[in-house]
Design an enzyme around this catalytic site. Structure first.
Site, PDB file in Angstrom:
ATOM      1  N   LYS A   1       0.848  -1.196   0.000  1.00 33.63           N
ATOM      2  CA  LYS A   1       0.000   0.000   0.000  1.00 33.63           C
ATOM      3  C   LYS A   1       0.881   1.242   0.000  1.00 33.63           C
ATOM      4  O   LYS A   1       2.002   1.214   0.483  1.00 33.63           O
ATOM      5  CB  LYS A   1      -0.912   0.003   1.210  1.00 33.63           C
ATOM      6  CG  LYS A   1      -2.034  -1.011   1.066  1.00 33.63           C
ATOM      7  CD  LYS A   1      -3.145  -0.737   2.038  1.00 33.63           C
ATOM      8  CE  LYS A   1      -4.131  -1.898   2.009  1.00 33.63           C
ATOM      9  NZ  LYS A   1      -4.918  -1.970   3.225  1.00 33.63           N
TER      10      LYS A   1
ATOM     11  N   HIS B   1       1.554   7.068   2.291  1.00 34.70           N
ATOM     12  CA  HIS B   1       0.908   8.337   1.980  1.00 34.70           C
ATOM     13  C   HIS B   1       0.987   9.331   3.149  1.00 34.70           C
ATOM     14  O   HIS B   1       1.532   9.007   4.210  1.00 34.70           O
ATOM     15  CB  HIS B   1      -0.542   8.114   1.541  1.00 34.70           C
ATOM     16  CG  HIS B   1      -1.386   7.402   2.559  1.00 34.70           C
ATOM     17  ND1 HIS B   1      -1.902   8.039   3.655  1.00 34.70           N
ATOM     18  CD2 HIS B   1      -1.791   6.107   2.628  1.00 34.70           C
ATOM     19  CE1 HIS B   1      -2.598   7.167   4.356  1.00 34.70           C
ATOM     20  NE2 HIS B   1      -2.544   5.978   3.768  1.00 34.70           N
TER      21      HIS B   1
ATOM     22  N   HIS C   1       0.537   8.641   6.837  1.00 36.90           N
ATOM     23  CA  HIS C   1       1.554   7.966   7.652  1.00 36.90           C
ATOM     24  C   HIS C   1       2.567   8.932   8.236  1.00 36.90           C
ATOM     25  O   HIS C   1       3.427   8.539   9.008  1.00 36.90           O
ATOM     26  CB  HIS C   1       2.308   6.932   6.811  1.00 36.90           C
ATOM     27  CG  HIS C   1       1.446   5.813   6.331  1.00 36.90           C
ATOM     28  ND1 HIS C   1       1.094   5.664   5.010  1.00 36.90           N
ATOM     29  CD2 HIS C   1       0.838   4.807   6.996  1.00 36.90           C
ATOM     30  CE1 HIS C   1       0.321   4.602   4.883  1.00 36.90           C
ATOM     31  NE2 HIS C   1       0.140   4.065   6.067  1.00 36.90           N
TER      32      HIS C   1
END
Length: 563
Positions: free
Chosen positions: A125, A128, A131
């Site tokens: 994932k 982005h 985070h």
RNA sequence: GCGCCUGUAGCUCAGUAGGAUAGAGCAACGGCCUUCUAAGCCGUAGGUCCGGGGUUCGAAUCCCUGCAGGCGCGCCA
């Protein structure tokens, strides 16, 4: 002995109350003109049955003040104490210069270990902007605690387990190809993931086959594992680019899959202690008594859950690191989850359950709405950092065309500006991401502090002075005294940040210090003054520079010598 | 419905374990580069500290209550 304890001693002799009570009466006046320390006499009014103003004025005469107190003014119920300036300046500036790289550090954490679980990205994932908080706050808490003498263990608890990996393998086998994944890495995985969810709405059988493939991973099927590990490797390569930019490191990357074979202990102990009850086919720990919904430990198909894994991880960390505290830097959406399994650990009889601390932080959303991986609506952290660095580079080209190492400096500024967003406010606040805000370089920002740092450095380089036999009484002007006051406060701010797990306290403080310094810089000429004045002022510049650098470092931000 | 969190200037936020006239930054307006980095400094304007009760000598801060927003509440993490 510091100022406060000396004052307490003196007051104690004139008054029949405990040191604690006196300490409670002391505070720092809101304005510098009001003095350096104040003693508030309201509380004495009741005991002494006199009006507080009279008490203050009588007391100020009665106490035999220590020599560094140059003046006592009473104002209403307040006794305002003024300290001898040169003495104070000397004490503060010297202590910074004597501890050039560790002013404000301490050994209170000596011999203690703190585990910090932060960043904890998901495999396959995107890394982005959501985070950023966990990563930056965790990193800063790591540094702050290390600075205070703790041994820290930084743990990136990777999200590398769950049925989503089954989905991904299915999607890859159906629509993916090797070249595409090699080329676009997580972006390609994300596209596969998004496509899976689109197609699965039309064809529910895809979900079944995803479950099967995840089962294969669990069972160690070689084809499944090969693809899974390959995805993991690629994700980490990409993540490490971001970590390198941020200057963030970890001591362990043990994630969810690592604990897959360590669940038995949790289940067995819960059974032994009769905490596990069957409910609707699943096994739970009942927490009704504590006003919480039950904590799910085993699914009806016997599989473990998030909580089970967190408990297994807690056992492992306690065994391996023997932590004094374990911090979980995780968004507040998971408040209940942590409250639940912390309570379960307590019910299991582990007194160290009180050392498990959820360091929660607020949500980052997009202007158009919340982030959603499934819909592919994300902003990559790496893109934000690149844009910020690019912007910094542009400004450098305009403002400092002759600067050496432009790219290195641009990187420090660009990254600092972005990190600042995560560490400059109270953790709990939600925020809406916008490039304008994230890439702001003016006002209360990292670049402002960095600029001040570079400015201070520039003066020091030009002057090239010695710091021997400084006459600190020459730092008695208001602007210098304000800078000194800020430097003096720095160590207690670091402590405060640690006890509250709040990096913003350091961030806020270096802003205050930078503001005080910039005012000093503007109002008081440093180079070209009388030699003695210059020397005194330069020593203050040096002390400021050192504090700013330490403060930025504690936040995980670099300080460029020039910009 | 229940639980937790948040509510301070137009916007983003501080407000030190209840204390002195509630502070910054951004945005707006007006000043300051022939002198140490103007990514800076100074000034002006901007407040019913969400509303209502209460405790206290004193409340943005503590208690109660209402309102608004966010998050969470069994087989996701």
């Amino acid at each position: 002995m510091d100022y406060a304890t000396q004052i307490i001693e003196c007051v104690k002799q004139a008054l029949d109350i405990s040191a604690d009570e006196i300490e409670q009466m002391m505070e720092t006046p809101p304005e510098r003109e009001m003095g350096d320390m104040a003693i508030v006499c309201f509380k004495l009014a009741k005991v002494m049955r006199k009006n507080p103003q009279m008490i203050a004025s009588e007391l100020s005469e009665k106490v035999n003040w220590p020599s560094f107190v140059s003046k006592v003014e009473t104002k209403g119920a307040y006794m305002n104490l003024f300290f001898d300036k040169s003495n104070r300046a000397e004490q503060v500036v010297k202590s910074v210069l004597d501890h050039e790289n560790n002013y404000g550090s301490s050994e209170i954490g000596k011999g203690k270990t703190i585990c910090i679980d932060y960043s904890s990205i998901n495999i396959a994932k995107p890394f982005h902007i959501g985070h950023l908080s966990s990563t930056a706050i965790g990193n800063s808490l790591y540094r702050i605690h290390s600075y205070l003498g703790y041994k820290c263990v930084g743990i990136n608890h990777l999200g590398d387990w769950g049925t989503q990996f089954g989905k991904l393998i299915v999607a890859y086998k159906l629509w993916g190809n090797k070249e595409q994944i090699e080329k676009n890495s997580v972006q390609a995985m994300l596209e596969l993931y998004v496509r899976f969810h689109e197609e699965a709405e039309k064809d529910p059988e895809l979900d079944d086959s995803a479950r099967e493939w995840f089962k294969k991973i669990e069972d160690g099927d070689s084809e499944a594992l090969e693809i899974f590990n390959w995805f993991k490797e690629l994700t980490l390569i990409e993540a490490n680019r971001v970590y390198d930019l941020l200057g963030v490191e970890f001591d362990s990357y043990n994630g969810e899959s690592f604990y897959n074979d360590k669940m038995d202990r949790v289940i067995n102990e819960l059974k032994e202690k009769n905490l596990l009850v069957k409910s609707n086919g699943a096994f739970v720990v009942d927490l009704e008594e504590y006003n919480m919904p039950p904590c799910l430990v085993l699914k009806s198909d016997g599989a473990t859950l998030y909580s089970t894994r967190d408990m297994a991880a807690a056992f492992y960390r306690k065994d391996t690191y023997d932590f004094d505290k374990a911090l979980y830097v995780v968004a507040y959406q998971q408040n209940l989850h942590f409250k639940q399994w912390f309570k379960v650990m307590e019910l299991l009889g582990y007194e160290w359950s009180k050392d498990l601390i959820h360091v929660a932080f607020g949500m980052v959303s997009m202007e158009e709405g919340t982030l959603s991986t499934r819909k592919g609506k994300v902003v990559f952290l790496e893109d934000v950092l690149s844009k910020s660095i690019e912007k910094a580079r542009g400004i450098i080209d305009v403002k400092s065309p002759d600067l050496a190492d432009k790219d290195v400096v641009a990187k420090k500024i660009g990254v600092g500006a972005v990190v600042w967003n995560a560490v400059s406010n109270a953790r709990i606040k939600d925020s809406v991401f916008s490039f304008d805000k994230a890439l702001s370089f003016e006002g209360e920002t990292a670049p402002y502090v960095q600029y001040t740092y570079a400015r201070a450095n520039s003066v020091l380089e030009k002057a090239n002075a010695s710091f021997k036999d400084v006459d600190y009484s020459l730092l008695s002007d208001d602007e210098a005294m304000e800078v000194i006051r800020m430097i003096e406060l720095f160590p207690e701010k670091i402590l405060d940040a640690a006890t509250r797990y709040e990096p913003y306290i350091v961030a806020r403080h270096i802003i205050d210090l930078a503001q005080a310094f910039n005012k000093f810089y503007y109002e008081r000429r440093i180079i070209g003054e009388d030699d003695e004045v210059m020397k005194a002022r330069l020593s203050l510049v040096k002390a400021t520079k050192s504090c700013l650098e330490r403060g930025l470092w504690l936040l995980g931000i670099q300080a460029p010598e020039k910009m």
